[in-house]
Design an enzyme around this catalytic site. Structure first.
Site, PDB file in Angstrom:
ATOM      1  CB  CYS A 170      14.314  14.527  -8.156  1.00 35.46           C
ATOM      2  SG  CYS A 170      13.413  14.643  -9.705  1.00 35.46           S
ATOM      3  CG  ASP A 227      16.040  21.839 -12.842  1.00 38.22           C
ATOM      4  OD1 ASP A 227      15.386  21.343 -13.768  1.00 38.22           O
ATOM      5  OD2 ASP A 227      16.026  21.385 -11.682  1.00 38.22           O
ATOM      6  CG  HIS A 259      16.169  17.999 -12.293  1.00 37.44           C
ATOM      7  ND1 HIS A 259      15.519  18.818 -11.401  1.00 37.44           N
ATOM      8  CD2 HIS A 259      15.725  16.742 -12.040  1.00 37.44           C
ATOM      9  CE1 HIS A 259      14.712  18.091 -10.648  1.00 37.44           C
ATOM     10  NE2 HIS A 259      14.816  16.832 -11.008  1.00 37.44           N
TER      11      HIS A 259
END
Length: 290
Positions: A170, A227, A259
């Site tokens: 991330c 995502d 995500h």
């Protein structure tokens, strides 16, 4: 480096109970408050048997004692080193467990607390507060400097300076691209759903798509086709920038994943995609001499 798929069978159906546990209140306390798993939820917990680990301090360029979690196989090294770059939630149990998974594959893994100068996200209740109160204050230059300090520490504490790699998740996935453009000693990097574009600011002056031509190490990018925070247009722009620059990098997209599909403690977790991405990461490291 020998890689055995059986050593990372944890995110697939039929996970052995020794690697999968149900969250209780004590275990949940090891996760960041903003994303703490629910009681009774299944998460991955990797055994530390045969490993040595601890919380350490590494002196940064600015003399700050950067806290970090360190783990490696027991026995004599040197071991190939993987710097593990956190999500926005800090060095909580998921990141520590990821380090243990890497150590069980024969790596020295180091996860520095890259937010410590600005606050502790572990006790902050919302993602928005973490973003505005901590993440917005973190400068890319400081992050890269702290990672350099970790690489230097590793080289004299059981790590092999000729076999340095990095993976990030991330927020840390974006840093993986940046570090591959920063450190010429890096052998390989793997970016898990790291942001590729964005507005420039004094803290984040350049983004991965702008740095494709500066990459000094091969990068594997692992992204979700669903995502919402990283549109496929950005992924394609990164592919084009890499091709135009003639750099060695690959991007794999998992069509149904969103995500944070590797984060086993969150609802976004996708077991099969996480397992496939992990195997791809290990193969990427192995292919690049790690």
């Amino acid at each position: 480096m020998l890689v055995e798929d059986s050593d990372f069978d944890c995110p697939v159906p039929g996970l052995p109970l020794s690697r999968q546990v149900f969250v209780n209140n004590a275990l949940a306390a090891g996760y960041a408050l903003a994303v703490r798993p629910r009681s009774g939820q299944s998460v991955i917990q990797t055994s530390a048997d045969g490993l040595v680990s601890g919380d350490i301090h590494i002196r940064g360029v600015d003399k700050t004692a950067v806290r970090a979690y360190w783990v490696q196989p027991a026995g004599k090294g040197p071991f190939p080193t993987v710097l593990v770059v956190q999500e926005i939630f800090g060095i909580h149990e998921y990141i520590r467990d990821t380090c243990r998974r890497l150590a069980r594959q024969g790596y020295q893994a180091i996860a520095p607390n890259l937010f410590q100068r600005y606050g502790d996200p572990m006790g902050i209740p919302t993602v928005q507060e973490i973003m505005t109160d901590i993440v917005a204050e973190v400068a890319d230059a400081q992050v890269l400097s702290d990672l350099d300090a970790c690489a230097t520490w590793a080289a004299t504490n059981g790590g092999d300076p000729q076999r340095l790699s990095l993976t990030g998740f991330c927020w840390g996935g974006r840093i993986a691209w940046l570090y591959a453009a920063h450190n010429p000693c890096l052998r390989a990097a793997v970016a898990w759903y790291g942001r590729l574009t964005g507005k420039s600011s004094p803290m984040t002056p350049r983004h991965p798509v702008e740095l494709a031509g500066a990459l000094q190490a091969p990068v594997l990018g692992l992204y979700g086709g669903n995502d919402a925070s990283i549109p496929q247009e950005d992924v394609e722009a990164m592919r084009e920038a890499i091709a135009s620059a003639g750099k060695r990098a690959e991007i794999a997209v998992y069509p149904e994943a969103g995500h944070a599909f590797h984060a086993d403690y969150r609802p976004s977790f996708r077991a099969a995609d996480a397992a496939n991405g992990w195997v791809r990461m290990l193969e990427w490291f192995r292919t690049n001499g790690l």
